[in-house]
Scaffold this motif. Structure first.
Motif, mmCIF file in Angstrom:
data_model
loop_
_atom_site.group_PDB
_atom_site.id
_atom_site.type_symbol
_atom_site.label_atom_id
_atom_site.label_comp_id
_atom_site.label_asym_id
_atom_site.label_seq_id
_atom_site.Cartn_x
_atom_site.Cartn_y
_atom_site.Cartn_z
ATOM 1 N N GLU A 95 12.401 -23.035 -39.992
ATOM 2 C CA GLU A 95 12.742 -22.643 -41.139
ATOM 3 C C GLU A 95 12.522 -23.841 -42.243
ATOM 4 N N ASN A 140 16.169 -12.146 -40.223
ATOM 5 C CA ASN A 140 16.966 -12.592 -41.540
ATOM 6 C C ASN A 140 16.534 -11.936 -42.694
ATOM 7 N N CYS A 189 23.128 -13.983 -46.511
ATOM 8 C CA CYS A 189 22.044 -14.839 -46.295
ATOM 9 C C CYS A 189 21.024 -14.873 -47.358
ATOM 10 N N SER A 190 21.180 -15.961 -48.158
ATOM 11 C CA SER A 190 20.182 -16.285 -49.390
ATOM 12 C C SER A 190 18.815 -15.727 -49.191
ATOM 13 N N CYS A 195 14.807 -20.683 -46.702
ATOM 14 C CA CYS A 195 16.219 -20.998 -46.475
ATOM 15 C C CYS A 195 16.754 -22.130 -47.373
ATOM 16 N N CYS A 246 25.228 -24.120 -43.750
ATOM 17 C CA CYS A 246 25.071 -22.854 -44.529
ATOM 18 C C CYS A 246 26.350 -22.477 -45.043
HETATM 19 FE FE1 SF4 Z 1 20.331 -17.696 -43.952
HETATM 20 FE FE2 SF4 Z 1 19.383 -20.198 -44.079
HETATM 21 FE FE3 SF4 Z 1 22.096 -19.658 -43.701
HETATM 22 FE FE4 SF4 Z 1 20.330 -18.965 -41.808
HETATM 23 S S1 SF4 Z 1 21.020 -20.905 -42.209
HETATM 24 S S2 SF4 Z 1 21.841 -17.566 -42.622
HETATM 25 S S3 SF4 Z 1 18.590 -18.592 -42.909
HETATM 26 S S4 SF4 Z 1 21.017 -19.168 -45.517
#
Ligand code: SF4
Ligand code: 13P
Length: 354
Positions: A243, A128, A95-96, A215, A306
């Motif tokens: 987010e 997260n 997860c960035s 995000c 994502c």
């Molecule tokens: Fe992470 Fe955004 Fe993906 Fe959720 S949607 S896993 S916060 S990168």
């Protein structure tokens, strides 16, 4: 035969066969953002809060195959027993946002902030985040939050201390704090790269310090998207995930967690029209499951998936299961004992707050 040599139908049949063979020794969890080809095999589906609770409750499964992202699998490892193995079908499913806060950066920020604010500050972290960040928060008496309970946990934090350091998502932090009546000039932003505090007003008036993380998926929804929709579809309601940026969340009709978005759509009147600002797999599933409503993505011109959640596909899932059958545990997520112990303090604080 290797998974790559099989047709989709053969892969699906093989997964069913393995699930049947392993029975309750296997537990497959799936986050709402996962692809349909994967989610169809999940024993339980949920948002990050529900998945954490389900992982904690299951004491039976020897293998928990987590179809989600790395921080979620880490949380599952922290919450399960020592004999339970958590497996992430693709290790590149990170997860960035979680990667935007490292332990080293958090320690530096804490040093800086406690120098200014002394003992008037408590840390909170969005789930997260890495296990190391959760452990940092646990060590300093704080708690984890999810998008479903952020308001409740933030209120709790303010009963403990005058100020909160909120990691790693500035938008969830800002959107939640604002609903508690905290004004924008009472919020500062900590930039972990420049190691400096960004603020407009008096440093002594700051109530929440927002980590400068975000995000990349939800930040794609813009004020322009909302203006365009208000012009072209004036009777369409807009709901977004917290987010999204403050401006987007303010302009939307509603904002809320994955769970709230699902409930709002499912409980809305037949014939209602919705533009949703969240991950595309979920938006498409809501559209499919609610044919009596008009549902679109808030940005229908861009594929807002994502990228890392989508790393896991049918082949990865089948490979994980085949390895289990062969007695090999591949891509196990293991959090070290000390980190586990401290992270558990933060997670348990979250679970205890009513
Ligand atoms: Fe992470 Fe955004 Fe993906 Fe959720 S949607 S896993 S916060 S990168
Ligand atoms: P939820 O807490 O709503 O499941 O969200 C997780 C996530 O990664 C959203 O981007």
């Amino acid at each position: 035969m290797e998974a790559l040599e099989l047709s989709v139908k053969q892969m699906e049949e093989r997964i069913q066969e393995i699930k049947k063979k392993l029975g309750s020794r296997l537990y497959i969890l799936g986050h709402h953002y996962q692809k349909d080809e994967v989610i169809q095999f999940a024993d339980d589906i949920g948002d990050s809060l529900k998945l954490a609770q389900l992982a904690a409750e299951n004491k039976e499964a020897e293998f928990i195959v987590f179809c989600g992202v790395h921080f979620m699998a880490e949380t599952a490892d922290i919450l399960t027993n020592a004999n339970q193995k958590v497996i992430l079908p693709d290790l590149e499913a990170g997860c960035s946002m979680a990667d935007m806060a490292t332990l080293e950066q958090a320690e530096k920020a804490w040093q800086y902030l406690t120098h200014i604010y002394g003992d008037t500050i408590i840390p909170l972290t969005y789930v997260n985040s890495t296990a190391a960040i959760k452990a940092f928060v646990g060590r300093h008496g704080g708690a984890t939050v999810t998008s479903s309970n952020a308001k409740k946990i933030l209120s709790w934090a303010f009963t403990k201390k005058q100020r909160v350091l909120f990691l790693p998502d500035q938008h969830l932090g800002r959107n939640t704090a604002y609903t508690l009546g905290i004004q924008l000039d009472e919020m500062a932003v900590w930039d972990p790269i420049k190691e400096e505090l960004e603020l407009d007003g008096d440093v002594n008036n700051i109530k929440i310090i927002l980590w400068k993380g975000h995000c990349g998926v939800h930040q794609n929804f813009t004020v322009e998207d909302i203006k365009h929709l208000r012009r072209t579809e004036p009777d369409m309601k807009i709901i977004v995930h917290p987010e999204c940026t403050f401006e987007v969340a303010q302009m939307a009709d509603e904002n809320g967690s994955t769970n709230k978005i699902i409930q709002t759509i499912e409980q809305s009147e037949s014939g209602s029209k919705w533009a949703i600002g969240t991950e595309l797999n979920l938006v498409n599933r809501l559209k499919h499951n609610n044919p009596d409503k008009k549902i679109i993505s808030l940005n229908p011109y861009t594929c807002i998936n994502c990228y890392t959640m989508n790393k896991i596909d049918l082949i990865d899932l089948l490979n994980s299961l085949e390895n289990i059958v062969k007695g090999r545990v591949v891509n196990q997520i293991i959090v070290d004992e000390k980190t586990k112990e401290d992270a558990l303090l933060a997670l348990n604080n979250m679970f205890m707050i009513k």
